[in-house]
Design an enzyme around this catalytic site. Structure first.
Site, PDB file in Angstrom:
ATOM      1  N   GLY A 179     -87.619  47.329 -24.257  1.00  0.00           N
ATOM      2  CA  GLY A 179     -86.303  46.934 -23.776  1.00  0.00           C
ATOM      3  C   GLY A 179     -85.520  46.034 -24.697  1.00  0.00           C
ATOM      4  N   ILE A 180     -84.787  45.105 -24.101  1.00  0.00           N
ATOM      5  CA  ILE A 180     -83.918  44.199 -24.846  1.00  0.00           C
ATOM      6  C   ILE A 180     -84.714  43.352 -25.823  1.00  0.00           C
ATOM      7  CG2 ILE A 180     -82.366  42.217 -24.604  1.00  0.00           C
ATOM      8  CD1 ILE A 180     -81.522  43.387 -21.897  1.00  0.00           C
TER       9      ILE A 180
ATOM     10  N   GLY B 109     -91.717  38.954 -23.781  1.00  0.00           N
ATOM     11  CA  GLY B 109     -91.499  40.303 -23.275  1.00  0.00           C
ATOM     12  C   GLY B 109     -90.878  41.216 -24.311  1.00  0.00           C
ATOM     13  N   ALA B 110     -91.418  41.178 -25.546  1.00  0.00           N
ATOM     14  CA  ALA B 110     -90.770  41.852 -26.670  1.00  0.00           C
ATOM     15  C   ALA B 110     -91.376  43.201 -27.004  1.00  0.00           C
ATOM     16  CB  ALA B 110     -90.827  40.949 -27.898  1.00  0.00           C
ATOM     17  N   ASN B 111     -92.206  43.761 -26.131  1.00  0.00           N
ATOM     18  CA  ASN B 111     -92.799  45.053 -26.443  1.00  0.00           C
ATOM     19  C   ASN B 111     -91.939  46.233 -25.970  1.00  0.00           C
ATOM     20  OD1 ASN B 111     -94.135  44.001 -23.762  1.00  0.00           O
ATOM     21  ND2 ASN B 111     -94.234  46.224 -23.646  1.00  0.00           N
TER      22      ASN B 111
ATOM     23  N   SER C  92     -78.298  37.055 -15.629  1.00  0.00           N
ATOM     24  CA  SER C  92     -77.576  38.208 -15.103  1.00  0.00           C
ATOM     25  C   SER C  92     -76.397  37.718 -14.273  1.00  0.00           C
ATOM     26  CB  SER C  92     -78.506  39.061 -14.228  1.00  0.00           C
ATOM     27  OG  SER C  92     -77.768  39.986 -13.453  1.00  0.00           O
TER      28      SER C  92
ATOM     29  N   TYR D  96     -84.495  37.618  -6.360  1.00  0.00           N
ATOM     30  CA  TYR D  96     -84.072  37.957  -7.738  1.00  0.00           C
ATOM     31  C   TYR D  96     -82.821  37.170  -8.110  1.00  0.00           C
ATOM     32  CZ  TYR D  96     -82.520  40.562 -11.821  1.00  0.00           C
ATOM     33  OH  TYR D  96     -82.093  40.903 -13.081  1.00  0.00           O
TER      34      TYR D  96
END
Length: 369
Positions: free
Chosen positions: A57-58, A53-55, A187, A215
């Site tokens: 945000g964090i 998920g590196a495209n 989280s 979640y």
């Protein structure tokens, strides 16, 4: 009439001064509430970092920083167009050509297996795996409630996909001189989570509360997974693996991009967006500081089994979760992901240097353009 008492001063200068003061105050507040910055500036030349998920945000900010420090970075993403755009930006800003994209859909376990197989063929070793990708309260019409394999999407993407990916890459994470690092983004919401392995979909809860509980459950699973990895590293991998998890804070990212709100709430929700700057939400760069710290600090080479926030270790994961539940969850996840079968099907061969091959492709594109 003096300038101070004139119409230009009262109608233009005074309002602009007030706006500037407010904006300055907001920026100072965000800086103060943004948490600690990564305390080290170490180079990581020659290291290989895989980030899901590196495209945006964090994940993107983490990729950007480790690329600036010299790492070869593999961006595992579902949207290849966005991933390529992010890679181009990161290469330009970091002046590092060793940033490449590979397709990864964590909601499809076959895709996870194919990604892992590709990485195994192309990389002799992995130094850091950042399990960053995640979703929060996804629902139609923007997406489906279930993954391609029939699991509830938050549990499937936030935990199950990363569980399979990490296990399929363990050989590459544990074959180096130094232990491979696994960084799980979780989280503080895990504290509200509970896991019933016989009712992982929480079918006894309804509406918005169900989405919330699902979640929280996925974030608790991240902590349990971190603890299990740490214990298995000691018993099965001769401590050649370190695993830690991170609470990045409340960060302004697109994790909720697949959420929807009732039509009568939408106008209020839209009006709220401009006021995010007034909240204590971190920027993605601020939220990435702890993952950057864990990926780059040499003093953490053997630091494993901890829960981190703001670049500081908060508590050992064994103090935060039920070890028996962690073991039970691990066994169930082995079954749900068909781990043994998928692991046996991966046959690395014709190993290439991912950095060298992709730099050639990148150079050719740049030359042609």
């Amino acid at each position: 009439m003096s300038f101070i008492n004139g119409p230009v001063f009262n109608r233009v200068i005074v309002p602009l001064s007030l706006v500037s003061s407010v904006c300055g105050g907001i920026l100072l507040l965000r800086e103060k509430k943004g948490g600690k910055k990564c305390p080290n500036t170490n180079r990581v030349d020659g290291k290989v970092v895989v980030i899901t998920g590196a495209n945006s945000g964090i994940g993107k900010e983490t990729a950007k920083e480790v690329a600036k420090r010299g790492a070869t970075v593999i961006l595992g993403c579902r949207h290849m167009g966005k991933c390529e755009d992010a890679a181009v930006e990161i290469r330009r800003l970091s002046e590092n050509k060793h940033v490449v994209c590979r397709f990864l859909n964590l909601a499809d376990l076959n895709s996870v297996k194919e990604f892992a197989e590709t990485i195994q063929k192309e990389l002799p070793h992995i130094d850091v795996l950042v399990n960053n990708a995640g979703v929060m309260k996804p629902r139609p019409p923007k997406t489906t409630f279930k993954t391609d394999d029939g699991f509830e999407r938050q549990f499937g993407v936030n935990h199950l996909g990363h569980f399979l990916l990490t296990n399929l890459l363990l050989e590459k994470l544990t074959n180096g001189e130094e232990p491979g690092r696994v960084i799980n983004i979780t989280s503080d919401a895990y504290k509200q989570g509970s896991i019933d392995l016989e009712n992982i979909d929480k079918s006894d809860v309804e509406g918005e509360e169900r989405l919330n509980q699902l979640y929280y459950q996925s974030k608790l699973a991240n902590v349990l997974f971190t603890d299990s990895l740490n214990r298995r590293s000691k018993s099965e991998y001769n401590e050649k693996l370190v695993s830690n998890c991170i609470h990045p804070g409340i960060v302004d990212t697109n994790i909720s991009q697949y959420s929807t709100v009732p039509f009568y709430v939408a106008p209020m929700y839209s009006l709220f967006k401009p006021f995010k700057l007034l909240t204590a939400m971190k920027t993605p760069l601020q939220g990435a500081q702890t993952s950057i710290h864990l990926a780059t600090d040499p003093s953490l080479t053997h630091r494993s089994g901890w829960y981190y926030s703001d670049c500081e270790s908060i508590a050992p994961t064994c103090d935060l979760c039920d070890g028996d539940l962690a073991d039970q969850l691990w066994k169930k996840c082995e079954e749900w992901t068909d781990l043994a079968e998928r692991r046996n099907k991966i046959k690395p061969k014709n190993q290439n240097n991912i950095a060298t091959s992709d730099v050639k492709k990148i150079s050719q594109k740049q030359t042609s353009s």
